[in-house]
Write a protein that holds these residues in place. Structure first.
Motif, short mmCIF file in Angstrom:
data_model
loop_
_atom_site.label_atom_id
_atom_site.label_comp_id
_atom_site.label_asym_id
_atom_site.label_seq_id
_atom_site.Cartn_x
_atom_site.Cartn_y
_atom_site.Cartn_z
N ASP A 8 -42.30 68.91 -10.66
CA ASP A 8 -41.81 69.99 -11.50
C ASP A 8 -40.43 70.52 -11.09
OD1 ASP A 8 -44.20 70.55 -13.43
OD2 ASP A 8 -45.07 70.19 -11.47
N HIS A 10 -37.89 70.40 -13.14
CA HIS A 10 -37.47 71.14 -14.34
C HIS A 10 -35.97 71.39 -14.42
CE1 HIS A 10 -41.22 71.43 -16.34
NE2 HIS A 10 -41.84 71.86 -15.25
N ASP A 34 -42.22 65.85 -14.55
CA ASP A 34 -41.46 67.00 -15.06
C ASP A 34 -40.14 67.17 -14.31
OD1 ASP A 34 -43.11 67.45 -17.16
OD2 ASP A 34 -43.81 69.42 -16.52
N HIS A 62 -43.21 67.33 -19.94
CA HIS A 62 -41.86 67.63 -20.43
C HIS A 62 -41.00 66.36 -20.49
CE1 HIS A 62 -41.80 72.15 -20.45
NE2 HIS A 62 -42.93 71.91 -19.81
N HIS A 114 -49.24 63.59 -12.85
CA HIS A 114 -48.66 64.92 -13.08
C HIS A 114 -49.76 65.96 -13.26
CE1 HIS A 114 -45.80 67.92 -14.28
NE2 HIS A 114 -46.40 68.12 -15.44
N HIS A 147 -47.85 69.96 -12.15
CA HIS A 147 -48.12 70.57 -13.45
C HIS A 147 -48.38 72.08 -13.43
CE1 HIS A 147 -48.79 70.29 -17.69
NE2 HIS A 147 -50.08 70.15 -17.69
N HIS A 149 -47.47 74.19 -10.98
CA HIS A 149 -46.37 74.85 -10.26
C HIS A 149 -46.89 75.75 -9.12
CE1 HIS A 149 -43.31 74.40 -13.81
NE2 HIS A 149 -44.25 73.46 -13.87
#
Ligand code: ZN
Length: 242
Positions: A8, A10, A34, A62, A114, A147, A149
């Protein structure tokens, strides 16, 4: 082997660079998906991840949405806005990289996904009841997941089959000795009310897992998010970790 486990990111390059520097020399990097979504720098993060030594990477929700593999209607509005805004800016190389990512991978006898072993891209493992059901789909002793976080470990006690949950703080070190699913937390958008970037170091021989948190310049990333005209919420949440 010393493995850096990340998830993640991001599209938060400042956080990713802080983690890479803080982790130091490693033999490999396992990325649980992600890389993109929410943040301002998707291409730069993909480029950086591709350069990491011994990289193994799986697909996140994502990532899948950015390359049109998931219907955007499945996302909340703010997440969707980021994907709609930055999806068209993805380079051809970035797109190709995301397209070849598998949904699951087994490395050194460990399942990497994930979400969860039974629904690799979408399912959140947030509680012991869900974890217990997911252990049934885990074909290896350990599963590394992202996933949510949140840095956490779910351990399955045998023979009773009871699942225990433990939230991990920076510096916590676990010796794995039974079935477990472990989450390194999020590099680029932590959601455990600690804004520091989260990652884990895993030793494949010793079977030890260490959680780490590292400071990065949140303010700079917030400015990048605003410049990129992404939802303000994505900037605000970084300072408080939600
Ligand atoms: Zn995520």
């Amino acid at each position: 082997m010393h493995i850096l486990v990340i998830s993640d990111i991001h599209a938060n390059l400042m956080a990713l660079d802080a983690v890479i520097q803080d982790a130091g020399v490693v033999d490999g990097v396992w990325c649980l998906g992600d890389i993109v979504g929410y943040g301002p720098d998707p291409n730069e993060c993909i480029t950086r991840v591709r350069q990491l030594p011994g990289l193994v990477c799986v697909l996140g929700n994502h990532d899948a949405a950015m390359i049109d593999q998931i219907d955007l209607a499945a996302f909340n509005e703010d997440a969707r806005l980021s994907i709609e805004r930055l999806g068209p800016t993805l380079s051809e190389e970035s797109r190709e990289f995301l397209q070849q990512l598998p949904e699951a991978k087994v490395c050194d006898g460990i399942t990497l996904v994930h979400g969860s072993p039974r629904n690799p891209v979408w399912e959140y493992i947030l509680d012991t009841a869900t974890a217990k059901r997911c252990f049934k789909s885990l074909a290896t002793p350990y599963g590394f997941i992202g996933h949510t976080h949140v840095p956490v470990v779910f351990q399955l006690a045998k023979p009773e089959g009871k699942v225990q949950i433990q939230l991990l703080q920076s510096g916590d070190k676990l010796q794995l000795d039974g079935p477990a699913m472990l989450n390194p937390g999020s590099v680029g958008q932590p959601r455990d009310h600690n804004p520091y970037a989260s990652y884990a170091l895993f030793d494949t021989q010793e079977k030890t897992w260490e959680n780490h948190r590292v400071f990065y310049d949140v303010l700079k990333v917030q400015r990048r998010i605003i410049e990129a005209k992404l939802p303000i919420k994505h900037a605000l949440r970084l300072a408080e970790g939600w």
